[in-house]
Motif scaffolding. Structure first.
Motif, short mmCIF file in Angstrom:
data_model
loop_
_atom_site.label_atom_id
_atom_site.label_comp_id
_atom_site.label_asym_id
_atom_site.label_seq_id
_atom_site.Cartn_x
_atom_site.Cartn_y
_atom_site.Cartn_z
N LEU A 1 -7.61 -1.88 -5.38
CA LEU A 1 -8.56 -2.97 -5.60
C LEU A 1 -10.01 -2.49 -5.55
O LEU A 1 -10.82 -2.86 -6.40
N ASP A 2 -10.38 -1.69 -4.55
CA ASP A 2 -11.77 -1.25 -4.44
C ASP A 2 -12.21 -0.44 -5.65
O ASP A 2 -13.35 -0.55 -6.10
N LEU A 3 -11.32 0.38 -6.19
CA LEU A 3 -11.67 1.19 -7.35
C LEU A 3 -11.76 0.34 -8.62
O LEU A 3 -12.54 0.64 -9.52
N GLN A 4 -10.97 -0.72 -8.68
CA GLN A 4 -11.10 -1.66 -9.81
C GLN A 4 -12.47 -2.34 -9.76
O GLN A 4 -13.15 -2.51 -10.78
N LYS A 5 -12.88 -2.74 -8.57
CA LYS A 5 -14.20 -3.36 -8.41
C LYS A 5 -15.30 -2.37 -8.76
O LYS A 5 -16.32 -2.74 -9.35
N LEU A 6 -15.09 -1.10 -8.40
CA LEU A 6 -16.08 -0.09 -8.73
C LEU A 6 -16.21 0.07 -10.24
O LEU A 6 -17.32 0.23 -10.76
N LYS A 7 -15.09 0.01 -10.96
CA LYS A 7 -15.15 0.09 -12.42
C LYS A 7 -16.00 -1.05 -12.99
O LYS A 7 -16.82 -0.83 -13.89
N CYS A 8 -15.81 -2.25 -12.48
CA CYS A 8 -16.61 -3.39 -12.95
C CYS A 8 -18.08 -3.21 -12.60
O CYS A 8 -18.97 -3.56 -13.39
N LYS A 9 -18.34 -2.67 -11.42
CA LYS A 9 -19.73 -2.46 -11.00
C LYS A 9 -20.43 -1.48 -11.94
O LYS A 9 -21.59 -1.67 -12.31
N VAL A 10 -19.70 -0.44 -12.34
CA VAL A 10 -20.29 0.55 -13.25
C VAL A 10 -20.49 -0.08 -14.64
O VAL A 10 -21.58 0.01 -15.23
N ALA A 11 -19.45 -0.71 -15.16
CA ALA A 11 -19.48 -1.22 -16.54
C ALA A 11 -20.47 -2.36 -16.73
O ALA A 11 -21.21 -2.39 -17.72
N PHE A 12 -20.49 -3.30 -15.79
CA PHE A 12 -21.28 -4.52 -15.99
C PHE A 12 -22.63 -4.50 -15.30
O PHE A 12 -23.46 -5.39 -15.52
N HIS A 13 -22.87 -3.51 -14.42
CA HIS A 13 -24.12 -3.47 -13.67
C HIS A 13 -24.87 -2.15 -13.82
O HIS A 13 -26.06 -2.15 -14.13
N ALA A 14 -24.19 -1.04 -13.58
CA ALA A 14 -24.88 0.26 -13.55
C ALA A 14 -25.26 0.77 -14.93
O ALA A 14 -26.32 1.37 -15.10
N LEU A 15 -24.38 0.55 -15.92
CA LEU A 15 -24.63 1.09 -17.26
C LEU A 15 -25.54 0.16 -18.05
O LEU A 15 -25.13 -0.43 -19.06
N ARG A 16 -26.76 0.06 -17.60
CA ARG A 16 -27.76 -0.73 -18.31
C ARG A 16 -28.40 0.14 -19.39
O ARG A 16 -28.68 1.32 -19.15
N HIS B 1 -31.77 3.43 -12.96
CA HIS B 1 -31.00 2.24 -12.62
C HIS B 1 -29.54 2.61 -12.33
O HIS B 1 -28.94 2.06 -11.39
N PHE B 2 -28.99 3.51 -13.10
CA PHE B 2 -27.62 3.97 -12.89
C PHE B 2 -27.48 4.59 -11.50
O PHE B 2 -26.55 4.27 -10.75
N LYS B 3 -28.41 5.44 -11.13
CA LYS B 3 -28.37 6.09 -9.81
C LYS B 3 -28.50 5.06 -8.69
O LYS B 3 -27.74 5.08 -7.71
N LYS B 4 -29.48 4.19 -8.84
CA LYS B 4 -29.79 3.26 -7.76
C LYS B 4 -28.67 2.24 -7.55
O LYS B 4 -28.34 1.90 -6.41
N THR B 5 -28.09 1.76 -8.64
CA THR B 5 -27.02 0.76 -8.52
C THR B 5 -25.81 1.33 -7.81
O THR B 5 -25.11 0.63 -7.08
N LEU B 6 -25.55 2.62 -8.01
CA LEU B 6 -24.35 3.26 -7.45
C LEU B 6 -24.62 4.04 -6.18
O LEU B 6 -23.72 4.72 -5.67
N GLN B 7 -25.83 3.93 -5.63
CA GLN B 7 -26.17 4.80 -4.50
C GLN B 7 -25.33 4.52 -3.25
O GLN B 7 -25.21 5.39 -2.39
N ALA B 8 -24.73 3.35 -3.15
CA ALA B 8 -23.87 3.05 -2.00
C ALA B 8 -22.42 3.49 -2.25
O ALA B 8 -21.59 3.43 -1.34
#
Length: 561
Positions: free
Chosen positions: A295-310, A227-234
C-alpha cells in the motif's frame, strides 16, 4: 556599465535567489530611505549628527513619497494579476482541492510542500446551461465521484523508515528512461519506487534520446527539477549529480530486467551489489515493476505521478494559456487521436485511407520489423474487431455523434501529425468543424521554443486535455492511461474509454438504423465514463490509471495532507 561589471553577491535558499545589488528599490526615487538601504556607512555618519528639523521634514516627506510610490506599484500589480488570474471555480470543481488551497502556507512544518498545492489541477468543468437536448445534456454530464478524494497518508512504519532513507549518501540509483513522454513518466515513477525499496538516493533520471522523434530533451527541459526534489524529500533523496566519491566506482548497468518484478526480487537482486558498488544503473524499466505493490508504495507512485512530476514552468505556462483559450469558449472535448505514421507501423493495422497509404506503411514496416508490436498472424479485419487498432477519424466521428456530442462543440486534437495529413482528419472535421490543435491556438511564436521537442509538445497536449470537460482516447497507450488516472484523482472528470471490441461489429452492420446504432453505443459506454473504478488487484491495472482505492478514499477522509 560600471554597475554590471561589479561581481554579484547572492543569498540563496531552496526557493528564492536574492540579489541585493538589483531589486525593486532601484526603481525608487533617491531619498533618505534608499540611502539607509544602500549606503550603510553614510547612514552611520548621519546618525551621529545633531538633529536638523528641516532635514527631518525632508526625510518625512521623502519617506511618504516612497511609501506612496510602493503602494502604487502594489495596486498596479494587483490589478494586473487580477486580470490574468485563473478562471473562477465552479461548483463542479473538486472540493477536496479547493478546501486545501485555502491554506495560508504551501509548506508543511518540515519544509516539504503540501500535496494539495503540488497537484496539477484542471480548470473547473462547465455547468450544464443553455438549450440542450437530452442526449447532449447526458454527454456533458460529469460522472458521480461517490465522495472519493485523494488520501496519501503513509503508515507509521513507512514514515519511520523515511528518516534514514531520505538522508542516504552512500547508495545511488541512476535510471535511463526511454520512449515518449508518458512512457518516460511511467519509468520515472517506477525509478522512485525502486530507489525507496533499495534505500538509495535517486539521481535525477536521464531521458534517452527518442529515436523516432529525435528529441534530445533532458529532465529539466520537461519537468520542474526542484519541485520534484522537494516534493519527494520525505520519501527519497533526489540529487542532480553523482558525488565525486562515486564517479570512479565500478558501474553496474542492468538492462535485462524481467517483467512483473516484486520489491522482494529487487531487494534480493540488487541491494548487496549496490551496497558494495555504491552505484547502480538501470535501463529498460518500462512496465517491469509489478502492479501489485504494498500500500505505501502504491501511494508513493501516486505521489510521484500526480504531485512530483510537475512540468517545467515554460511548458506549464503555455499549456495553461491554451487550456484557458479552449475553456473560455465553453465546454470542450479533448481527443487523443493515434493516427501518426509510427502507430500504424507498430500496430500492424490499416489506415483506412486506401491502398496507396497502406502500401507506404507496409513497406516501412517491412524495412524496420523491430518496430512492430502487434502480431501479423491474424488478418487486418480480425485485428481490428479484436480492438487492437486505433479508431480512425470516421469511426471517432460516429462514436461522438452516437454519444450525443453537439456538432458545434469545440474539439482539441491532442494527437501528433496524422499520417495522410488533412485527408486523415476530413471525416471528423466534416461532422465536427470546430476541431483545433495547439498550433491553431498558439499565438505569435508561442510554440517556437518547442520546435522539434516532441516531449514538450506532448506535455502541452497533456495539460490542455486534463482541463477538458470530456476526454476520449482513440486507442490505448500511456497518455490515455495517465489521463484516466489523473482525471480520476482530481475529481473523476469524464473519461470515455471506447469499447472497440463490442462496438465495431455494429459499425459494419448496414441493417441497423442510426437511432438503433446510437442507442447501442450509449448503452455500451454507460458504465465507462470516468466513474470510480476500483483497481481490484488485477495484474494489468496500474494504480496510476486506477487510483481507487489505494490513493483515493471516500468521505470523511477526502483530504490531502
Amino acid at each position: 556599465m560600471a554597475f554590471m561589471a561589479r561581481p554579484r553577491t547572492t543569498m540563496k535558499n531552496s526557493i528564492i535567489t536574492i540579489n541585493p545589488s538589483f531589486s525593486f528599490f532601484h526603481f525608487l526615487p533617491p531619498s533618505p530611505l534608499t540611502s539607509l538601504l544602500f549606503s550603510p556607512k553614510k547612514a552611520s555618519r548621519n546618525l551621529n549628527q545633531c538633529p536638523n528639523y528641516s532635514t527631518t521634514l525632508l526625510f518625512s516627506l521623502s519617506l511618504l513619497f516612497s511609501f506612496t510610490f510602493l503602494l502604487g506599484i502594489f495596486l498596479l500589480g494587483f490589478l494586473r494579476s487580477y486580470q490574468t488570474s485563473p478562471l473562477p471555480c465552479s461548483v463542479s470543481s473538486p472540493q477536496f482541492f479547493a478546501t486545501s488551497l485555502s491554506s495560508v502556507s504551501d509548506d508543511d512544518d518540515d519544509g516539504s510542500p503540501r500535496l494539495s498545492y503540488s497537484a496539477m489541477v484542471p480548470l473547473p468543468a462547465h455547468g450544464l446551461t443553455g438549450n440542450l437536448s437530452d442526449a447532449e445534456r447526458e454527454f456533458w454530464k460529469q460522472p458521480e465521484g461517490e465522495g472519493y478524494g485523494p488520501c496519501l497518508e503513509f503508515t507509521i512504519g513507512y514514515r519511520k523508515a523515511s528518516t534514514g532513507i531520505s538522508k542516504e549518501k552512500r547508495r545511488f540509483l541512476m535510471v535511463v528512461a526511454s520512449g515518449g513522454l508518458n512512457q518516460q513518466r511511467n519509468q520515472i515513477v517506477d525509478a522512485v519506487v525502486i530507489a525507496r525499496i533499495l534505500e538509495a538516493a535517486l539521481v535525477v533520471p536521464i531521458l534517452q534520446v527518442n529515436l523516432i522523434w529525435g528529441d534530445e530533451s533532458e529532465f529539466s527541459d520537461i519537468f520542474d527539477v526542484e519541485h520534484f526534489k522537494k516534493t519527494l524529500q520525505a520519501d527519497v533523496r533526489v540529487v542532480s549529480t553523482i558525488p565525486s566519491t562515486h564517479l570512479m566506482s565500478r558501474q553496474s548497468i542492468q538492462s535485462k530486467i524481467p517483467r512483473d518484478i516484486t520489491p522482494q526480487w529487487i531487494h534480493s537482486r540488487f541491494f548487496n551489489q549496490l551496497n558494495q558498488d555504491g552505484l547502480l544503473v538501470l535501463k529498460g524499466l518500462d512496465s517491469k515493476l509489478t502492479k501489485n505493490l504494498p500500500l505505501d508504495l502504491q501511494k508513493l507512485k501516486c505521489k510521484v505521478a500526480f504531485h512530483a512530476l510537475r512540468f517545467a514552468a515554460p511548458i506549464r505556462e503555455l499549456g495553461n494559456q491554451l487550456a484557458k483559450r479552449m475553456w473560455i469558449e465553453g465546454p470542450y472535448i479533448a481527443l487523443h487521436l493515434r493516427l501518426e505514421k509510427d502507430v500504424w507501423v507498430r500496430t500492424g493495422c490499416l489506415t483506412g485511407l486506401g491502398p496507396e497509404y497502406d502500401d507506404v506503411i507496409t513497406k516501412f514496416r517491412e524495412s524496420q520489423p523491430e518496430l512492430l508490436t502487434g502480431s501479423l498472424s491474424v488478418s487486418h479485419s480480425q485485428r481490428k474487431l479484436a480492438g487492437l487498432c486505433p479508431l480512425n477519424a470516421f469511426e471517432m466521428a460516429r462514436l461522438l455523434k452516437a454519444l450525443g456530442a453537439p456538432r458545434t462543440t469545440r474539439i482539441y486534437n491532442a494527437g501528433g501529425e496524422p499520417f495522410g495529413g488533412g485527408k486523415a482528419l476530413q471525416p471528423l472535421v466534416a461532422e465536427f468543424p470546430n476541431l483545433v490543435t495547439k498550433e491553431m491556438l498558439a499565438r505569435g511564436g508561442e510554440l517556437s521554443p518547442f520546435v522539434n521537442k516532441s516531449s514538450a509538445l506532448a506535455a502541452i497536449d497533456y495539460i490542455v486535455s486534463l482541463s477538458s470537460d470530456v476526454f476520449v482516447p482513440s486507442h490505448g497507450g500511456n497518455m490515455g492511461r495517465a489521463l484516466q488516472g489523473h482525471r480520476a484523482y482530481v475529481g473523476h472528470r469524464k473519461f470515455i474509454k471506447p469499447n472497440k471490441r463490442a462496438m465495431l461489429p455494429f459499425f459494419e452492420d448496414t441493417a441497423i438504423s442510426e437511432v438503433e446504432f446510437d442507442g447501442v453505443v450509449r448503452e455500451l459506454h454507460r458504465k465507462s465514463q470516468g466513474q470510480p473504478e476500483p483497481r481490484n488487484y488485477r495484474r494489468d491495472r496500474d494504480v496510476i490509471a486506477y487510483p481507487v482505492p489505494e490513493c483515493m478514499c471516500q468521505k470523511p477522509q477526502t483530504r490531502v495532507v
